[in-house]
Design a protein around this motif. Structure first.
Motif, short mmCIF file in Angstrom:
data_model
loop_
_atom_site.label_atom_id
_atom_site.label_comp_id
_atom_site.label_asym_id
_atom_site.label_seq_id
_atom_site.Cartn_x
_atom_site.Cartn_y
_atom_site.Cartn_z
N GLY A 263 -42.98 -3.79 -9.20
CA GLY A 263 -41.68 -3.16 -8.56
C GLY A 263 -41.53 -1.54 -9.12
N VAL A 264 -42.09 -1.23 -10.18
CA VAL A 264 -42.14 0.21 -10.69
C VAL A 264 -43.10 0.89 -9.75
N ALA A 265 -44.28 0.32 -9.73
CA ALA A 265 -45.34 0.86 -8.93
C ALA A 265 -44.96 1.02 -7.36
N TRP A 266 -44.58 -0.24 -6.90
CA TRP A 266 -44.07 -0.08 -5.66
C TRP A 266 -43.00 0.99 -5.13
N GLY A 267 -41.82 1.25 -6.03
CA GLY A 267 -40.97 2.09 -5.91
C GLY A 267 -41.66 3.49 -5.82
N LEU A 268 -42.49 3.79 -6.88
CA LEU A 268 -43.35 5.10 -6.92
C LEU A 268 -44.05 5.41 -5.64
N ALA A 269 -44.46 4.48 -4.96
CA ALA A 269 -45.51 4.67 -3.86
C ALA A 269 -44.57 4.57 -2.69
N THR A 270 -43.92 3.90 -2.42
CA THR A 270 -43.10 3.94 -1.07
C THR A 270 -42.02 4.78 -1.22
N GLY A 271 -41.33 5.34 -2.33
CA GLY A 271 -40.38 6.43 -2.34
C GLY A 271 -40.90 7.73 -1.80
N GLN A 272 -42.40 7.98 -1.66
CA GLN A 272 -42.79 8.80 -0.99
C GLN A 272 -43.21 8.65 0.13
N ASP A 273 -44.09 7.69 0.13
CA ASP A 273 -44.85 7.23 1.81
C ASP A 273 -43.77 7.13 2.94
N VAL B 222 -35.39 12.71 -7.51
CA VAL B 222 -36.77 12.88 -7.98
C VAL B 222 -37.38 14.33 -8.03
N ASN B 223 -37.24 14.82 -6.75
CA ASN B 223 -37.56 16.45 -6.47
C ASN B 223 -37.11 16.93 -7.70
N ARG B 224 -35.84 16.81 -7.98
CA ARG B 224 -35.11 17.83 -9.16
C ARG B 224 -35.89 17.60 -10.45
N GLY C 57 -40.22 1.71 -17.47
CA GLY C 57 -39.75 1.45 -16.04
C GLY C 57 -38.97 2.76 -15.63
N LEU C 58 -38.48 2.30 -14.21
CA LEU C 58 -37.80 3.36 -13.31
C LEU C 58 -36.52 3.71 -13.94
N ASP C 59 -36.02 2.79 -15.06
CA ASP C 59 -34.85 3.23 -15.83
C ASP C 59 -34.93 4.34 -16.64
N ARG C 60 -36.17 4.54 -17.16
CA ARG C 60 -36.39 5.74 -17.93
C ARG C 60 -35.99 7.07 -17.55
N LEU C 61 -35.84 7.22 -16.21
CA LEU C 61 -35.57 8.56 -15.35
C LEU C 61 -33.78 8.66 -15.39
N ILE C 62 -32.98 7.45 -15.85
CA ILE C 62 -31.52 7.70 -15.45
C ILE C 62 -31.06 7.71 -17.03
#
Length: 495
Positions: free
Chosen positions: A380-390, A412-414, A438-443
């Motif tokens: 799920g982490v990798a999926w979010g990173l890839a599709t969040g941009q694609d 994310v841009n910020r 995980g993505l929670d690291r970013l919040i």
């Protein structure tokens, strides 16, 4: 010939009718790591492989993506070492490179050049043939693991509640049944796992697809003299520019070679045209890769691949999926290769499987359900990173960006903009990119506060090259900003 309705099981012992056996379908990177994960919990692991696996670090049929850039991020590399102890040392002895991050990477993000802060993470870089062989050779030295080469996976046996074996065919022979307590699908992007389960009456597996139409064109180069310690170089795309996303990457690998991959989304794809290859590399957002290639010797032709869509099979959400069946690697989620997460996700998935096996063994009730959920977390982490941009590239198919996507993208841009001038933010983003968090690291509060403050240093005006690295460019080829910001910014940059 065996009765098609009751295929024989030549591997089942009359004295030990309970197989205590795992069958892994697919003998590639993910399959061998899955075999390593299972071997301590069964009497034998049978790897069913449709090809003949090479005896050394050589190309193998059925793996066209091996010719493209690969990276094993720290999270994946740590998982591989845990599953196959000692393999990292073998790779380094064979010439693989352990590249410190972000020190050993020159990268242009959508928000500007990243600084080369002191090491906080790392990446393993080598040719895919070497990596696969080192893992395969180590795993197959274990007498509990063996391969059935040139063998086709024909189906599953069991019912909608439990898978209890596989049907296979060798050459032109009849279908044969191999009984198993656990069947692991490691057949990659083209997996027929959902179809095999449906044939047993299992409910359908939901699939998600996000396809930015990425085409890859890759080739090997001999690195110029003096480039033995060249960093990874990547010029990223910026989806906000409105046109096709084009990327150029150099990965330094063993034997003083560069693995170069150019990629582009719909309307901006690279080709195998030799005369256009360098021009494409020079035409991305910064010409650094193209200028470096001007002084490098091509060692191969150009390999083009178009099968790059993000495709995820949501096994972890199938509450009524049969026990006895698990998928790993690309059979769960095939990701756009530009982000380099496929191998790391496969390794972390195999590690998650081993953790669940340790809880109760191969026959524990609910094993497959728990393993599918555990495998789904790093996926799920990798999926979010890839599709969040694609989803933001023109012509991307599967789904359009929604308001949540746009809000997350701005956030994310910020973070990325802040990371170009903040060591703490760069470290947090790299925690996630290397799949060590995980993505929670970013919040977390420290990240939120840093995002409000913004970058602590001004944006770099050019790539942060060392004097030695700048020497790889002739004076006429020195890229814009190269003699200014580059001369002032070296890998010793600190917070």
């Amino acid at each position: 010939m065996s009765d098609a309705s009751e295929p024989s099981d030549p591997l089942r012992s009359a004295r030990n009718p309970a197989p205590r056996r795992a069958v892994v379908v697919g003998g590639g990177f993910a399959g061998m790591l899955a075999a390593a994960a299972c071997r301590a919990f069964v009497r034998e692991v049978i790897v069913v492989e449709r090809d003949t696996l090479p005896a050394g670090p050589l190309p193998r049929r059925g793996l066209p993506q091996a010719r493209h850039a690969h990276m094993l991020w720290a999270g994946g590399a740590d998982a591989v070492e845990s599953l196959v102890p000692g393999v990292t040392g073998r790779l380094l002895d064979a010439g693989a490179r352990r590249i410190p991050l972000p020190t050993g990477m020159v990268s242009l993000s959508p928000e500007g050049w990243y600084r080369r802060w002191p090491e906080s993470h790392y990446v393993m870089a080598c040719g895919r043939d070497l990596l696969d062989w080192a893992i395969r050779d180590a795993v197959l030295r274990d007498g509990r693991v063996r391969v059935l080469p040139d063998t086709e996976w024909r189906g599953l046996t069991g019912d909608a509640r439990r898978v209890d074996g596989v049907l296979v065919r060798s050459g032109q022979g009849p279908d044969e049944r191999i009984a198993a307590d656990l069947v692991i699908d490691a057949t990659g992007r083209s997996s027929r796992g959902p179809r095999r389960l449906a044939a047993l009456g299992a409910p359908p597996v939901r699939e998600l697809t996000v396809d930015a139409g990425v085409t890859y064109a890759s080739r090997l180069y001999r690195a110029p003299d003096g480039a033995e310690d060249c960093p990874i170089i990547t010029i990223q795309a910026d989806p906000r520019q409105g046109g096709p996303g084009q990327i150029a990457t150099i990965i330094p690998i063993e034997d003083r070679r560069w693995l170069v991959s150019l990629s582009g989304t719909r309307g901006g794809e690279p080709t195998d045209d030799e005369s256009a290859y360098l021009n494409f590399a020079k035409g991305v957002r910064h010409p650094l890769v193209g200028e470096l290639l001007t002084h490098a010797e091509p060692l191969s032709g150009i390999t083009v691949t178009r099968s790059t869509a993000n495709r995820r099979r949501l096994y972890e959400r199938c509450r009524s999926a049969p026990e006895g069946f698990v998928a790993v690697g690309d059979a769960v989620a095939a990701l756009n290769p530009v982000y380099g997460h496929g191998m790391s996700v496969a390794a972390l998935g195999a590690l998650a499987l081993r953790s669940e096996l340790r809880r109760g063994g191969v026959t524990a009730p609910g094993l497959a359900r728990r393993a599918r959920r555990a495998i789904g977390r790093p996926t799920g982490v990798a999926w979010g990173l890839a599709t969040g941009q694609d989803v933001f590239f023109p012509g991307s198919r599967g789904r359009a960006p929604n308001p949540v996507d746009r809000l997350v993208s701005r956030y994310v841009n910020r973070l990325v903009a802040t990371s170009t001038g903040s060591y703490g933010m760069a470290r947090a983003l790299t925690d996630v990119m290397t799949l060590q968090s995980g993505l929670d690291r970013l919040i977390r509060p420290d990240v939120l506060i840093a995002a409000v403050r913004g970058p602590r240093r001004p944006r770099l005006s050019g790539p942060p090259l060392t004097p030695r690295e700048r020497g790889l460019l002739s004076p006429d080829d020195d890229p814009p900003g190269g003699s200014g910001a580059s001369a002032r910014t070296t890998p010793r940059t600190t917070a």
